[in-house]
Design an enzyme around this catalytic site. Structure first.
Site, PDB file in Angstrom:
ATOM      1  N   ILE A  24       0.826  -1.258  -0.018  1.00  0.00           N
ATOM      2  CA  ILE A  24      -0.089   0.042  -0.062  1.00  0.00           C
ATOM      3  C   ILE A  24       1.020   1.273  -0.026  1.00  0.00           C
ATOM      4  O   ILE A  24       0.558   2.143  -0.768  1.00  0.00           O
ATOM      5  CB  ILE A  24      -0.835  -0.100   1.302  1.00  0.00           C
ATOM      6  N   ARG A  48      15.115  -1.489  -2.193  1.00  0.00           N
ATOM      7  CA  ARG A  48      13.457  -1.095  -2.483  1.00  0.00           C
ATOM      8  C   ARG A  48      13.218   0.037  -3.106  1.00  0.00           C
ATOM      9  O   ARG A  48      12.839   0.446  -3.982  1.00  0.00           O
ATOM     10  CB  ARG A  48      12.537  -1.919  -1.731  1.00  0.00           C
ATOM     11  N   SER A 147      -4.876   1.903   9.445  1.00  0.00           N
ATOM     12  CA  SER A 147      -5.397   0.968  10.303  1.00  0.00           C
ATOM     13  C   SER A 147      -5.937  -0.478   9.976  1.00  0.00           C
ATOM     14  O   SER A 147      -5.067  -0.621   8.637  1.00  0.00           O
ATOM     15  CB  SER A 147      -6.385   1.449  11.453  1.00  0.00           C
ATOM     16  N   TYR A 161      -2.035  -8.012  16.828  1.00  0.00           N
ATOM     17  CA  TYR A 161      -2.639  -7.281  15.721  1.00  0.00           C
ATOM     18  C   TYR A 161      -3.749  -6.175  16.166  1.00  0.00           C
ATOM     19  O   TYR A 161      -3.613  -5.132  16.075  1.00  0.00           O
ATOM     20  CB  TYR A 161      -2.440  -7.915  14.507  1.00  0.00           C
ATOM     21  N   LYS A 165      -3.976  -2.081  16.376  1.00  0.00           N
ATOM     22  CA  LYS A 165      -4.817  -1.382  15.488  1.00  0.00           C
ATOM     23  C   LYS A 165      -5.940  -0.633  16.119  1.00  0.00           C
ATOM     24  O   LYS A 165      -6.246   0.308  15.871  1.00  0.00           O
ATOM     25  CB  LYS A 165      -5.410  -2.050  14.076  1.00  0.00           C
TER      26      LYS A 165
END
Ligand code: NAP
Length: 263
Positions: A24, A48, A147, A161, A165
């Site tokens: 993303i 990268r 998020s 996780y 979040k």
């Protein structure tokens, strides 16, 4: 103040995008540059970031690669220094870098919780703290936190996780309330499963996959994120499946608990 303030435009602005070496974040950086933005791209994998800048001359001229681990204060200070060198203010911060872990909480190491919280919560919160004076100096600053639907609805085997979040969600809402009178926009974006490298680099995994039905491409998530930023949205939950999960959890918590128990 009206309900829907004027649109934010990326043209001519300076942005910081974390986690821009893949998925993303990489798509966000490219799309922002195409809209006329200069972007400081941050991630640990230097090569990268260099490859991204080398893709074409336009990217080379408008991407500033900064390789480093965001959990380290030195990396965050280097971002501040890069902004000061560029223009002395920054218009957009996208806190996108993140990691996942899958597996039961009971048998996991304490380090797994620490590692996930360091990357997904403490790094973005501390980076934001460092950048706030520079975002305020923009006069039109935006903070966008990436998020997850799992920051609204918790599921088994992803406790660290979900905790990270949910923490980001609560902190974002509080920060928005603190900053709304100071001309800063704070946007929370909650994607569902996205076909990125995320599931290949989990801190712990138990047969995880990003091939779930209805998953989005990172490019589509990035486009929806930029739309949310431009429209100064408080919060967006991406994908129909994501919305269904979040609203079912809010409206029918007993049913959701029953479904999750049967899984
Ligand atoms: N993929 C999904 O299904 C999904 C769903 C909902 C939400 N999200 C969220 O979307 C965001 C982006 O994830 P993605 O799907 O694009 O995953 P991704 O392709 O794995 O990208 C994660 C990015 O974070 C960077 N990163 C990780 N740890 C870092 C650290 N300590 N310091 C600096 N950079 C670090 C990685 O770069 P380096 O390894 O080079 O450092 C990479 O560029 C994350 O916050 C994730 O939680 C993802």
């Amino acid at each position: 103040m009206t309900d829907r303030p004027r649109r934010w435009s990326a043209d001519g602005k300076l942005a910081v995008v974390t986690g821009a070496s893949s998925g993303i974040g990489q798509c966000l950086a490219k799309q922002l540059v195409r809209r006329g933005c200069r972007v400081i791209v941050v991630a640990r994998r230097e090569e990268r970031l260099a490859d991204l800048a080398r893709e074409n001359q336009f990217f080379e001229e408008n991407l500033i690669a900064l390789a480093g681990d965001l959990t380290e204060p030195q990396t965050r200070q280097r971002i501040v220094d890069a902004i000061c060198e560029e223009r002395g203010h920054v218009d957009l911060l996208v806190n996108n870098a993140g990691v996942g872990a899958i597996g039961a909480f009971e048998t996991a190491s304490p380090e797994r919780l620490r590692d996930v919280m360091e990357v997904n919560f403490f790094a973005p919160t501390e980076l934001t703290r460092s950048l706030l004076p520079l975002l305020k100096a923009s006069g039109d600053g935006v903070i966008c936190n990436i998020s997850s639907v799992l920051g609204h609805c918790a599921v088994p085997d992803k406790s660290e996780y979900c905790a990270s979040k949910f923490a980001m969600h609560g902190w974002t809402d509080s920060l928005r309330a603190e900053l709304q009178s100071q001309g800063l926009t704070v946007t929370l974006v909650s994607p569902s499963t996205t076909r990125s490298e995320f599931f290949n680099v989990l801190i712990d995994s138990e047969g995880a996959s990003s091939k779930s039905v209805g998953s989005w491409s990172p490019d589509r998530v990035a486009a929806a994120t930029i739309r949310a930023i431009e429209r100064r949205r408080r919060e967006v939950i991406l994908s129909l499946g994501g919305k269904a999960l979040v609203y079912a959890d809010r409206l029918f918590p007993g049913l959701m608990a029953w479904i999750l128990k049967r899984r």
